[in-house]
Design a protein around this motif. Structure first.
Motif, PDB file in Angstrom:
ATOM      1  N   SER A  71       0.834  -1.203   0.000  1.00 46.68           N
ATOM      2  CA  SER A  71       0.000   0.000   0.000  1.00 46.68           C
ATOM      3  C   SER A  71       0.864   1.246   0.000  1.00 46.68           C
ATOM      4  O   SER A  71       0.584   2.232  -0.697  1.00 46.68           O
ATOM      5  CB  SER A  71      -0.941   0.008   1.210  1.00 46.68           C
ATOM      6  OG  SER A  71      -1.781  -1.136   1.203  1.00 46.68           O
ATOM      7  N   TYR A  72       1.946   1.209   0.778  1.00 43.99           N
ATOM      8  CA  TYR A  72       2.827   2.376   0.851  1.00 43.99           C
ATOM      9  C   TYR A  72       3.575   2.611  -0.476  1.00 43.99           C
ATOM     10  O   TYR A  72       3.957   3.745  -0.789  1.00 43.99           O
ATOM     11  CB  TYR A  72       3.834   2.198   1.980  1.00 43.99           C
ATOM     12  CG  TYR A  72       3.213   2.259   3.350  1.00 43.99           C
ATOM     13  CD1 TYR A  72       1.903   2.692   3.517  1.00 43.99           C
ATOM     14  CD2 TYR A  72       3.927   1.874   4.475  1.00 43.99           C
ATOM     15  CE1 TYR A  72       1.325   2.743   4.773  1.00 43.99           C
ATOM     16  CE2 TYR A  72       3.364   1.917   5.736  1.00 43.99           C
ATOM     17  CZ  TYR A  72       2.056   2.359   5.874  1.00 43.99           C
ATOM     18  OH  TYR A  72       1.484   2.406   7.131  1.00 43.99           O
ATOM     19  N   LEU A  73       3.767   1.525  -1.257  1.00 45.63           N
ATOM     20  CA  LEU A  73       4.422   1.679  -2.557  1.00 45.63           C
ATOM     21  C   LEU A  73       3.553   2.512  -3.490  1.00 45.63           C
ATOM     22  O   LEU A  73       4.061   3.365  -4.230  1.00 45.63           O
ATOM     23  CB  LEU A  73       4.679   0.291  -3.166  1.00 45.63           C
ATOM     24  CG  LEU A  73       5.491   0.241  -4.468  1.00 45.63           C
ATOM     25  CD1 LEU A  73       6.884   0.819  -4.263  1.00 45.63           C
ATOM     26  CD2 LEU A  73       5.599  -1.192  -4.978  1.00 45.63           C
ATOM     27  N   ASP A  74       2.241   2.305  -3.446  1.00 47.23           N
ATOM     28  CA  ASP A  74       1.332   3.118  -4.258  1.00 47.23           C
ATOM     29  C   ASP A  74       1.307   4.559  -3.769  1.00 47.23           C
ATOM     30  O   ASP A  74       1.229   5.499  -4.564  1.00 47.23           O
ATOM     31  CB  ASP A  74      -0.077   2.527  -4.232  1.00 47.23           C
ATOM     32  CG  ASP A  74      -0.139   1.167  -4.916  1.00 47.23           C
ATOM     33  OD1 ASP A  74       0.712   0.918  -5.805  1.00 47.23           O
ATOM     34  OD2 ASP A  74      -1.010   0.353  -4.563  1.00 47.23           O
ATOM     35  N   ILE A  75       1.371   4.707  -2.426  1.00 44.71           N
ATOM     36  CA  ILE A  75       1.393   6.076  -1.876  1.00 44.71           C
ATOM     37  C   ILE A  75       2.652   6.802  -2.324  1.00 44.71           C
ATOM     38  O   ILE A  75       2.619   8.003  -2.663  1.00 44.71           O
ATOM     39  CB  ILE A  75       1.308   6.018  -0.337  1.00 44.71           C
ATOM     40  CG1 ILE A  75      -0.031   5.413   0.113  1.00 44.71           C
ATOM     41  CG2 ILE A  75       1.511   7.393   0.277  1.00 44.71           C
ATOM     42  CD1 ILE A  75      -0.113   5.169   1.599  1.00 44.71           C
ATOM     43  N   ALA A  76       3.791   6.079  -2.348  1.00 42.87           N
ATOM     44  CA  ALA A  76       5.066   6.714  -2.703  1.00 42.87           C
ATOM     45  C   ALA A  76       5.076   7.200  -4.141  1.00 42.87           C
ATOM     46  O   ALA A  76       5.859   8.096  -4.503  1.00 42.87           O
ATOM     47  CB  ALA A  76       6.210   5.741  -2.478  1.00 42.87           C
ATOM     48  N   LYS A  77       4.230   6.643  -4.994  1.00 44.93           N
ATOM     49  CA  LYS A  77       4.195   7.043  -6.401  1.00 44.93           C
ATOM     50  C   LYS A  77       3.054   8.007  -6.702  1.00 44.93           C
ATOM     51  O   LYS A  77       2.748   8.261  -7.864  1.00 44.93           O
ATOM     52  CB  LYS A  77       4.032   5.789  -7.279  1.00 44.93           C
ATOM     53  CG  LYS A  77       5.202   4.821  -7.166  1.00 44.93           C
ATOM     54  CD  LYS A  77       4.951   3.584  -8.020  1.00 44.93           C
ATOM     55  CE  LYS A  77       6.084   2.578  -7.896  1.00 44.93           C
ATOM     56  NZ  LYS A  77       5.838   1.360  -8.711  1.00 44.93           N
ATOM     57  N   SER A  78       2.448   8.556  -5.670  1.00 41.76           N
ATOM     58  CA  SER A  78       1.281   9.412  -5.861  1.00 41.76           C
ATOM     59  C   SER A  78       1.671  10.872  -6.063  1.00 41.76           C
ATOM     60  O   SER A  78       2.774  11.300  -5.740  1.00 41.76           O
ATOM     61  CB  SER A  78       0.350   9.279  -4.657  1.00 41.76           C
ATOM     62  OG  SER A  78       1.001   9.793  -3.504  1.00 41.76           O
ATOM     63  N   ARG A  79       0.714  11.626  -6.623  1.00 40.81           N
ATOM     64  CA  ARG A  79       0.930  13.064  -6.800  1.00 40.81           C
ATOM     65  C   ARG A  79       0.970  13.794  -5.463  1.00 40.81           C
ATOM     66  O   ARG A  79       1.563  14.873  -5.358  1.00 40.81           O
ATOM     67  CB  ARG A  79      -0.187  13.638  -7.676  1.00 40.81           C
ATOM     68  CG  ARG A  79      -0.040  13.269  -9.144  1.00 40.81           C
ATOM     69  CD  ARG A  79      -1.019  14.065  -9.997  1.00 40.81           C
ATOM     70  NE  ARG A  79      -2.384  13.702  -9.669  1.00 40.81           N
ATOM     71  CZ  ARG A  79      -3.065  12.711 -10.240  1.00 40.81           C
ATOM     72  NH1 ARG A  79      -2.472  11.967 -11.167  1.00 40.81           N
ATOM     73  NH2 ARG A  79      -4.309  12.462  -9.905  1.00 40.81           N
ATOM     74  N   GLN A  80       0.348  13.216  -4.456  1.00 44.23           N
ATOM     75  CA  GLN A  80       0.376  13.848  -3.139  1.00 44.23           C
ATOM     76  C   GLN A  80       1.806  13.977  -2.640  1.00 44.23           C
ATOM     77  O   GLN A  80       2.211  15.024  -2.139  1.00 44.23           O
ATOM     78  CB  GLN A  80      -0.458  13.035  -2.144  1.00 44.23           C
ATOM     79  CG  GLN A  80      -0.476  13.622  -0.735  1.00 44.23           C
ATOM     80  CD  GLN A  80      -1.258  12.753   0.245  1.00 44.23           C
ATOM     81  OE1 GLN A  80      -1.757  11.701  -0.119  1.00 44.23           O
ATOM     82  NE2 GLN A  80      -1.351  13.211   1.491  1.00 44.23           N
ATOM     83  N   VAL A  81       2.605  12.911  -2.801  1.00 48.19           N
ATOM     84  CA  VAL A  81       4.003  12.982  -2.393  1.00 48.19           C
ATOM     85  C   VAL A  81       4.748  13.993  -3.257  1.00 48.19           C
ATOM     86  O   VAL A  81       5.638  14.709  -2.772  1.00 48.19           O
ATOM     87  CB  VAL A  81       4.655  11.584  -2.487  1.00 48.19           C
ATOM     88  CG1 VAL A  81       6.131  11.655  -2.136  1.00 48.19           C
ATOM     89  CG2 VAL A  81       3.940  10.605  -1.578  1.00 48.19           C
ATOM     90  N   GLY A  82       4.386  14.086  -4.529  1.00 50.35           N
ATOM     91  CA  GLY A  82       5.018  15.056  -5.408  1.00 50.35           C
ATOM     92  C   GLY A  82       4.765  16.479  -4.939  1.00 50.35           C
ATOM     93  O   GLY A  82       5.653  17.346  -5.008  1.00 50.35           O
ATOM     94  N   GLU A  83       3.575  16.740  -4.476  1.00 54.37           N
ATOM     95  CA  GLU A  83       3.268  18.082  -3.965  1.00 54.37           C
ATOM     96  C   GLU A  83       4.055  18.385  -2.697  1.00 54.37           C
ATOM     97  O   GLU A  83       4.556  19.492  -2.494  1.00 54.37           O
ATOM     98  CB  GLU A  83       1.773  18.187  -3.704  1.00 54.37           C
ATOM     99  CG  GLU A  83       0.934  18.120  -4.986  1.00 54.37           C
ATOM    100  CD  GLU A  83      -0.552  18.069  -4.699  1.00 54.37           C
ATOM    101  OE1 GLU A  83      -0.907  17.962  -3.495  1.00 54.37           O
ATOM    102  OE2 GLU A  83      -1.349  18.095  -5.655  1.00 54.37           O
ATOM    103  N   TYR A  84       4.187  17.361  -1.818  1.00 54.49           N
ATOM    104  CA  TYR A  84       5.001  17.532  -0.606  1.00 54.49           C
ATOM    105  C   TYR A  84       6.458  17.846  -0.998  1.00 54.49           C
ATOM    106  O   TYR A  84       7.096  18.735  -0.419  1.00 54.49           O
ATOM    107  CB  TYR A  84       4.967  16.269   0.255  1.00 54.49           C
ATOM    108  CG  TYR A  84       3.701  16.077   1.053  1.00 54.49           C
ATOM    109  CD1 TYR A  84       3.127  17.161   1.725  1.00 54.49           C
ATOM    110  CD2 TYR A  84       3.112  14.828   1.179  1.00 54.49           C
ATOM    111  CE1 TYR A  84       1.961  16.983   2.468  1.00 54.49           C
ATOM    112  CE2 TYR A  84       1.956  14.648   1.929  1.00 54.49           C
ATOM    113  CZ  TYR A  84       1.382  15.739   2.563  1.00 54.49           C
ATOM    114  OH  TYR A  84       0.230  15.559   3.307  1.00 54.49           O
TER     115      TYR A  84
END
Length: 494
Positions: A71-84
């Protein structure tokens, strides 16, 4: 094509293959210089479940962390992390552009997330990696605590900080050059094979025997001295002598039941070396003790008498029109007392009619039966003289020049003989290279010449031809009677 054919092709076009390979490597290297450099920095984070008071709690926590890593692998590839990450770096870049520069992976059977980020400089790559790990940590914390700032059993912590790359990851110069060399080599080999396929020139005896149902009665090596000085003034080396002797032997055993006595020597086109071959062959036959008459029947461009240094005031044409007798224009030549030359004489306006006349046939078969008559004629393709004369003799040997005469040209010349039912005795391949891919495969034997170390060195300086004075008596016994020639014929298959 057999293996030796491929070897010959590669040896022939090795320079083109080498240039294509070098060009492919150079173009690949130049391409790498034009590409922007990209650096890659790598860091990692690990999922933890807090401290465990027992081994069982530790195993449960470890299994739970591994179950959450997907689940965290999908989170790591999300735009949300990109914004952070963009906010952490303080740059005005879209989340999608940053996601495209980052790769996140999970090593098998671990709770580790490995982050790789690219950038135009080493510093930019390292900063993005660190910002991305920080953004991942923040995103996981927000999800696990519901965004209320509390604590969670599962946490994402930095494992390896991002390193500063020392060399660009792209373009890969070594790989690009290796691929360029390979592609260049493949193109070079392809060019060589295509070139060899469309090349119709005859270079070896095997080429002639493969394309035509005719024997190659001799292969003569290329002699630069003969090309520059002529067949008489040039010093003949051991290679040429042995090749001509082999040609003489092959002709003598060509048809044991009906050995050819009157032989036409011709070629497909001018410049193939037929006149030189005629003289060399006549000289070799004379050295064997056999009487030989060499007639210059090229009544369009006669060169035999000039090359041999003989007077050309009267000759064949004068005999044919009845002005003189044959024995009056025969000129002895050479030290063997077995070679007689008849020059062409005055160039007539109707060469074909004269050569095809009954007087010509009577003359050719009026010589003693133990004498060989060689008739040097014009080429087959430009005029019909040689074809007409071949139909009235025992046959013709066609001289082909290695590396110049093509399959189509030789085929057309042989068809000219077929049309008049002329007999092609065989083909003589002239000017075969002594070196290179198309050299004579027996060239190594040319140096097998006996030499006495105590014997004085012979002078190899070319000297002027020695022309003998006409003899007071010529071997004319029986020349007034016509000997009917044998007429075995066969048609060449192309």
């Amino acid at each position: 094509m057999q293996l030796q054919d491929y070897t010959r092709v590669f040896r022939t076009h090795w320079m083109a293959i080498l240039l294509a390979t070098a060009l492919g490597g150079a173009l690949a290297f130049g391409w790498t210089l034009l590409q922007p450099k990209v650096y890659t920095s790598t860091g990692s984070a690990i999922i933890t479940t807090g401290s465990s008071e027992s081994l069982g709690d530790a195993l449960v926590g470890d299994n739970y962390a591994k179950s959450r890593v997907k689940s965290y692998l999908d989170i790591a590839k999300s735009r949300q992390v990109g914004e952070y990450a963009a906010a952490e770096l303080g740059i005005d870049a879209s989340a999608d552009s940053l996601v495209a520069r980052v790769t996140v992976s999970n090593p098998l059977d671990t709770a580790v997330l490995r982050v790789s980020a690219t950038g135009p400089t080493p510093e930019d790559a390292r900063a993005l990696t660190e910002a991305w790990i920080a953004g991942m940590t923040q995103a996981v914390s927000d999800i696990e605590t519901g965004g209320e700032g509390g604590t969670s059993v599962v946490q994402l912590q930095t494992l390896d900080s991002a390193g500063l790359p020392g060399a660009p990851s792209s373009p890969n110069t070594k790989l690009a050059v290796a691929l360029g060399l390979f592609v260049g080599l493949a193109l070079g080999i392809g060019y060589a094979l295509i070139k060899a396929t469309i090349d119709r020139r005859l270079r070896a005896a095997e080429d002639i025997e493969r394309e035509f149902d005719l024997p190659v009665v001799g292969t003569l090596p290329f002699d630069d001295n003969v090309a520059r000085l002529g067949p008489v003034r040039a010093t003949t080396d051991f290679a040429m002598k042995e090749a001509v002797r082999q040609l003489r032997t092959n002709l003598m055993f060509l048809d044991v039941d009906h050995p050819p006595r009157v032989i036409v020597v011709t070629s497909s086109l001018p410049g193939d070396g037929k006149s030189t071959v005629s003289y060399k062959l006549a000289e070799a036959i004379a050295e064997s003790g056999t009487n030989v008459v060499l007639i210059d029947a090229d009544l369009r461009r006669p060169t035999l008498a000039k090359n041999l240094g003989l007077p050309d005031g009267a000759g064949l044409t004068d005999v044919l029109v009845g002005r003189v007798k044959a024995e009056e224009v025969l000129q002895p030549y050479g030290p063997t007392d077995n070679l007689y030359v008849m020059a062409a004489g005055v160039i007539p306006p109707n060469p074909s009619e004269l050569l095809g006349s009954g007087a010509m046939r009577t003359l050719l078969y009026s010589f003693p039966e133990d004498a060989i008559v060689l008739v040097d004629t014009p080429p087959l393709i430009p005029v019909t003289d040689a074809a007409i004369l071949t139909a009235r003799t025992d046959g013709a040997v066609v001289v082909a020049r290695a590396g110049r005469t093509t399959i189509d040209v030789l085929d057309k010349a042989l068809q000219a003989l077929d049309k008049v039912n002329g007999r092609a005795l065989g083909v003589i391949l002239d000017a075969v290279p002594r070196k290179g891919a198309h050299k004579d495969k027996y060239a190594y034997a040319y140096n097998y010449e006996y030499s006495d170390p105590k014997a004085p060195r012979r002078d190899t300086t070319p000297s002027a031809p020695q022309v003998q004075e006409p003899k007071t008596s010529l071997p004319t016994q029986g020349w007034d009677s016509i000997v009917p020639p044998p007429q075995p014929k066969h048609r060449a298959k192309h």
